[in-house]
Structure formats: C-alpha cells, structure tokens
Design a protein around this motif. Structure first.
Motif, short mmCIF file in Angstrom:
data_model
loop_
_atom_site.label_atom_id
_atom_site.label_comp_id
_atom_site.label_asym_id
_atom_site.label_seq_id
_atom_site.Cartn_x
_atom_site.Cartn_y
_atom_site.Cartn_z
N UNK A 97 -24.53 -20.93 -1.86
CA UNK A 97 -25.29 -20.60 -0.65
C UNK A 97 -26.66 -21.26 -0.72
N UNK A 98 -27.14 -21.80 0.39
CA UNK A 98 -28.41 -22.53 0.37
C UNK A 98 -29.65 -21.64 0.42
N UNK A 99 -29.47 -20.34 0.54
CA UNK A 99 -30.60 -19.40 0.68
C UNK A 99 -31.57 -19.53 -0.48
N UNK A 100 -32.83 -19.45 -0.17
CA UNK A 100 -33.88 -19.51 -1.20
C UNK A 100 -33.94 -18.22 -2.00
N UNK A 101 -33.65 -17.08 -1.34
CA UNK A 101 -33.73 -15.77 -1.99
C UNK A 101 -32.33 -15.20 -2.21
N UNK A 102 -32.07 -14.81 -3.43
CA UNK A 102 -30.79 -14.18 -3.79
C UNK A 102 -31.06 -13.03 -4.75
N UNK A 153 -34.43 -12.09 -8.72
CA UNK A 153 -34.67 -10.65 -8.75
C UNK A 153 -33.37 -9.90 -9.02
N UNK A 154 -33.46 -8.92 -9.90
CA UNK A 154 -32.31 -8.07 -10.19
C UNK A 154 -32.67 -6.60 -10.08
N UNK A 155 -31.67 -5.79 -9.78
CA UNK A 155 -31.84 -4.35 -9.72
C UNK A 155 -30.73 -3.67 -10.51
N UNK A 156 -31.09 -2.64 -11.27
CA UNK A 156 -30.09 -1.76 -11.88
C UNK A 156 -30.07 -0.50 -11.03
N UNK A 157 -28.95 -0.27 -10.37
CA UNK A 157 -28.84 0.85 -9.42
C UNK A 157 -28.19 2.04 -10.11
N UNK A 158 -28.91 3.16 -10.14
CA UNK A 158 -28.43 4.40 -10.76
C UNK A 158 -28.21 5.43 -9.66
#
Length: 634
Positions: free
Chosen positions: A216-221, A257-262
């Motif tokens: 995907x060409x998106x700058x933000x992932x 950017x990453x998230x750990x979802x609890x």
C-alpha cells in the motif's frame, strides 16, 4: 522502575549496537548459575501466584538464610512454566528437580532434604500417573518431555522483566538483522516462505497479510498486537518476544507505530509487565528513532478497551482503539488495506508475533521442520478439564488430540470416562471420541466442524451434559453479541430459549431440527466471527450427541445430572457404607443417616448441586429422571 544497567559494555544505554547484544550474550550472568550451589526457579504465573508463590518466595529466602546457604543458593521468579494444575511449582537448577503442590509451611522440609541431605524431597516430587514412580527431573516428566517448546522455550526459565536475560537467550538479534540487514520485501518473503498462519484462530497466512499491507502506498501504517486472554501466557512469561515481533512487522510493512491492545484494563499485572518491557526496550534503543542507525523509526504504546469479547474480532478491536463502540465492520476492505483511522493496519495476536523472531533468526526451513505442509510450526494450547495434567502446552501442528489428552495430559481422572473435547474457546465446538485421532491442524480441525479459536482444549467426561453445554454457549454468544446484525442478535437468543426449554422439560423433538437449521443460518449470515462461530457448539453437539438431546425430551432425564429439572439424586442403600462423606459435603443438610448405615436424600431440600455425587467414594449415588418444574415463560 529501576534504571537499566548494561554491565558488559561501555556503550550508552540509549543506543545498543549489534556488538553490544553479542557482548551481553557472551558475558551475561545467567540467573540459573548465579548461586554457586544451585538456583531456585520459582514460577510466578497466575496460577502459582493465586496459590501463594509470593509468600513461598519470602519463606524460601528466610529458610535459606537460616541454613546459612543464602549466598550459595539464589532464588528468582520466572514466568509461568505451564504446569498449572500442579501449582505452585519450582525447579532447582542445575539438576532440574521439580517440586509441586507445596505450601510455605513445607519449605523448611524441602530445603532440608534437598540442600542439607542432598536428596529429592520425595513428598513433593512428581509421580508418574501409571506406575506412581517418582520423576524428579522436570525434563523427564511426560507433560514437558512430549512438548516441542519454541515460543515457550524461555517460559519458566527467565525473569520476564529482565531484558538482558532475553538478550542472553538470543533476543533482539532477529530484530537487529531485520532492521539493519534486510529489505522489507525480504522480511515479508521469509514470513511467506515459512508458511506461518495467524495463531489467533482464523489461520490466515501471515506473510500474505503483511504483503497486502506492505504494498500500500500510504505514508502512515500501523501494527496492532491483539493481547486478549489467549495471549496472556506469552505476555506473562516472555513479553519481549512480542515486542521484537512487532518491530520486525513494522519494518516489513513500513509502519512507524504499534499498539498492544488489552481487552482487560483491570488486569494491572499484565499492563505493568507490558509497560515495563516496552520501556526497557526503548531505553536500549530498540524502540524510537533511527533504530540500529537504519533510519527506521518505530514506537509501541499499550491501549485497552472495555473488556468485551467482540473486541477480539479485528475490525471491532480497531473501532475500540479509535475510541468508538466495538462494532465489527464488513470486509472487504480488510484492515491490511484500510484499518486504524483508515490506514493500512496489521492485526495479529501475541503468539503470531512471538513466532516471527524465531523465523528470522532460524530460517523458514527451520520453522517448517515441524508441523505439516499446510500448517507448519507449533501451536500453543491450554489443556484443562477432566484430564490429569493440565496447563499450557506447545506441540507441533499435526499432533493428534489423542496424544495431547492421553500422553501429554496423562489421560482422564479417576471415575471419568472420555466423552469429547471442546476446542476453540467460548465459541468453539466438540470433537467426540471417534474423531480423537484428528490432527491439530487448521484444515483438519475445520473439516471436523470446529475451530482452533483461542486454542483452549477442555476435556469432557461422562459427567458433561451436551445439552447444558450448548445452552451455555448460546447464553454466552447472545450476551456478547454487539447486536449490530440480526442473525447474531436474534438467532442466538432464539437458540438459547429453545435449549433452555429442553433442559427444563418443555422441549419437543421438532425443536432439534429447528435448532440445527437456525444454527446453520446464523453461522452462514452473521457479519463477524462471533456470530459465525457461536452456533458451532450447537451444530457439533447435535451432530455427535443427538441421542442425548432426544433423551432429555422423550425421557425427561439428564443422565449427567447437570439439568436440575431433569435430575433426581438417589442413594443406593445396597452399596452405601454410611461413611457420611456426602452428608458433610451437602450445603443444604439434605442428607441424613446413622453412621455405617445407608443414608437418605431429602428431595425437598436437595438443590441438585451434585456435591454428593462427586464426593461419594463408593459410587453409591445414582441419577434418576427428575420431574420437570413448572416455570413461567413468556
């Protein structure tokens, strides 16, 4: 949080290099050999904590000091070692003697026997289930020796908060290779070649998901780790493996950017462990800007929702993370195309991410060396129910359920006869004895009509009522439904009402065909995975145990005694010895009789809790058909 001290380099803690990682591996003092005589690895998992591991640690330190050997024997807390029904558990290194099911008051005798007399404390050593022979060495206990631990290879051996212990065992080297020495496309290629499939239940090819997101060409992932209850064991025992896998994923798809979802914001133990691991990885330079001077930036935050089951579904999870109500959304577009805030997003669970560093470090061929062609690698399961040895296990995919139940699990408990296994968690289904040789692969499990789901395996015996289990599944499915789509919102409620009628003596034979048809339609037409899997228990129970449903309807009898309206408990006067065990256990004082003479149950006082039936050592209590009670319904 204590400051990180890297003992074996002169480099700044903020920018460790690959050479620094190698230096730690070469010079780190493994906790297992910190004591000149021995080290005690005390399990600090949830089960052991619930049974007093904190008090045991204090007692251990005190007793070792009293014996004057506290300088020779070290004590440290590890993550869960998996042998949960034997908790609390500790292992003495280097001889690997495992002690189980002890109390703080037992510590002096264990220390005396093991460290003063130099022999195992036999009373607390594991006994073989067949010949009752002592097996002191943990590595020879079938529960451990028959597993293939890869993701769990450090569980029960290291302190989860100790990042240097993780590095010592090869941690963050795969991330260093991926970030500093591989192009994103090469990382994706290795994950695709490994055949890794998502360990969250759906089994979607991980490499293909990453490839869709990466192009995907998106700058933000974004990269999201779903750290729901299924992932708790890895978060508890080896949190850095999750972080390392997420960093590699970020590099592979171009996310920063990453998230750990609890899903459980009240679980402070899990949140603290995650925050500690993330902060220590950041201090070492594994998170932040310009990681390993590669120009790659990546950070991770911990996020949590409202604790609802539906937020285990990836699109509902994403909406929850956005601050919205946890409703699932139609697919396509898939999150890898348009996910968090409309950006391409990778969503995998902790076990999936924990496999990634192993693949990058050891090669796709190594990963494929166990398992099957279509389901390579290992899978973590939680084994529980009417089995002798339960807990957290990891086996090659393709291992049969018979091997899991009878070899690793040690077979069924006394007075139990195998009936089925329930697999897949609250929305899973049952596999009967005739299918017990089914291999644990995604394709074989799907062909059996069930799902891998959360990886829970519950062994059911002859005391299980399939009608009651199906009703409980529908009660859960309806209660957790978000209500967005009609099939799930209404269908689960109608099925629950039909099953409730059957358990209370109001069912009709035609209800069974209605249940089967309705379950099929709810499964086929629901929007998300919750509605699509909730009816599986009804479908599989009807398929394999239909006669049990018919017995409830035509004979008004629940043979297992779980449906109170259809059960009456009676004491056999010919075999009752008058030992009084049942009377002492009865919460209603409904059982009376003289000592050494047959007892009687007052049916007016009996609440049919089964305590007498489960307590009687002579099998003198039988279950007879009950009289269905009149229950108002509208």
């Amino acid at each position: 949080m204590p400051a990180i001290k890297v003992k074996f380099t002169n480099k700044s803690i903020e920018k460790l290099t690959i050479e620094d990682l190698k230096a730690i591996q070469d010079n780190y003092k493994d906790p297992r050999v910190r004591g000149s005589k021995a080290s005690i690895l005390l399990c600090g998992g949830s089960a052991c904590k619930a049974r007093g591991s904190a008090a045991i640690q204090e007692t251990l330190l005190s007793e070792l000091k009293n014996k004057g050997i506290d300088g020779e024997v070290s004590v440290y807390e590890t993550g869960c070692n998996g042998f949960c029904n034997q908790s609390p558990v500790m292992t003495i290194y280097p001889d690997m003697t495992l002690y189980q099911t002890f109390k703080p008051a037992d510590i002096p005798s264990i220390v005396e026997e093991h460290f003063t007399k130099g022999q195992p404390a036999e009373r607390f050593v594991y006994k073989d289930l067949k010949d009752k022979k002592s097996i002191p060495n943990r590595q020879e206990i079938p529960f451990f020796s028959l597993q293939t631990r890869r993701v769990l290879n450090k569980c029960g051996l290291i302190e989860p908060d100790d990042i240097e212990a993780y590095i010592y065992h090869g941690g963050y080297m795969a991330m260093a290779r991926a970030v500093a020495g591989m192009r994103p496309q090469e990382i994706v290629r290795e994950i695709k070649d490994s055949g890794l499939r998502g360990r969250g239940g759906g089994g979607f090819p991980t490499g293909l998901k990453w490839e869709i997101c990466g192009v995907r060409p998106d700058e933000t992932k974004y990269v999201i780790c779903n750290a729901g209850p299924i992932s708790r064991s890895i978060v508890e025992t080896d949190p850095h493996s999750i972080i390392e896998g997420m960093i590699i994923a970020g590099r592979a798809v171009g996310a920063k950017k990453g998230f750990v979802y609890v899903r459980e914001p009240d679980n402070l133990f899990i949140l603290r462990r995650l925050h500690t691991a993330i902060e220590r990885a950041r201090l070492c330079g594994f998170l932040g800007d310009d990681i390993f001077n590669s120009g790659f930036n990546f950070t991770i935050d911990v996020a949590f929702g409202a604790g609802t089951f539906i937020c285990g579904e990836e699109t509902a999870l994403i909406r929850s993370l956005e601050g919205k109500r946890g409703f699932p959304t139609p697919k396509p577009p898939f999150p890898a195309q348009s996910g968090l805030w409309g950006r391409p997003t990778i969503v995998d669970n902790a076990e999936t991410f924990a496999n990634v560093p192993l693949i990058i470090a050891n090669s796709p061929a190594w990963f494929r060396s166990v398992g099957t062609h279509d389901s390579p690698g290992t899978k973590i399961f939680t084994l529980s129910g009417a089995v002798n040895s339960n807990g957290l296990i990891e086996v090659p995919m393709g291992t049969t359920f018979r091997t899991i139940v009878y070899d690793i699990g040690g077979g069924l408990k006394k007075k139990s006869k195998f009936k089925a296994i329930h697999i897949g968690g609250p929305t899973g289904g049952v596999i009967p004895e005739s299918l017990l040789d089914t291999p644990a692969t995604y394709e074989a499990i799907t062909a059996a009509g069930v799902i891998v789901g959360s990886g829970n395996i519950i062994v059911m015996d002859n005391n299980t009522c399939m009608v009651n289990e199906a009703m409980s599944a529908m009660e859960f499915g309806h209660g957790e439904s978000c209500g967005k789509c009609v099939p799930c919102r209404i269908g689960t409620k109608v099925m629950y009402d039909k099953l409730l009628d059957i358990t209370e003596g109001r069912g009709k034979l035609q209800d069974l065909d209605t249940l089967a048809e309705l379950a099929y339609e709810v499964k086929r037409t629901s929007l998300c995975g919750l509605g699509q899997t909730s009816p599986i228990m009804v479908l599989t129970a009807l398929k394999h145990f239909r006669e049990e449903f018919e017995e409830h309807i035509t004979e008004g009898w629940c043979e297992a005694g779980k449906c109170r309206s259809l059960s009456t408990f009676v004491i056999e006067s010919k075999t009752c010895t008058g030992c009084g065990s049942c009377a002492r256990k009865c919460p209603q004082e409904a059982i009376s009789g003289e000592k050494k003479k047959p007892h009687l149950i007052d049916k007016d006082l009996c609440i049919k809790c089964r305590s007498c039936f489960e307590t009687c050592p002579f099998n003198s209590i039988r279950i007879e058909p009950g009289v269905a009670e009149e229950v108002d319904s509208w």
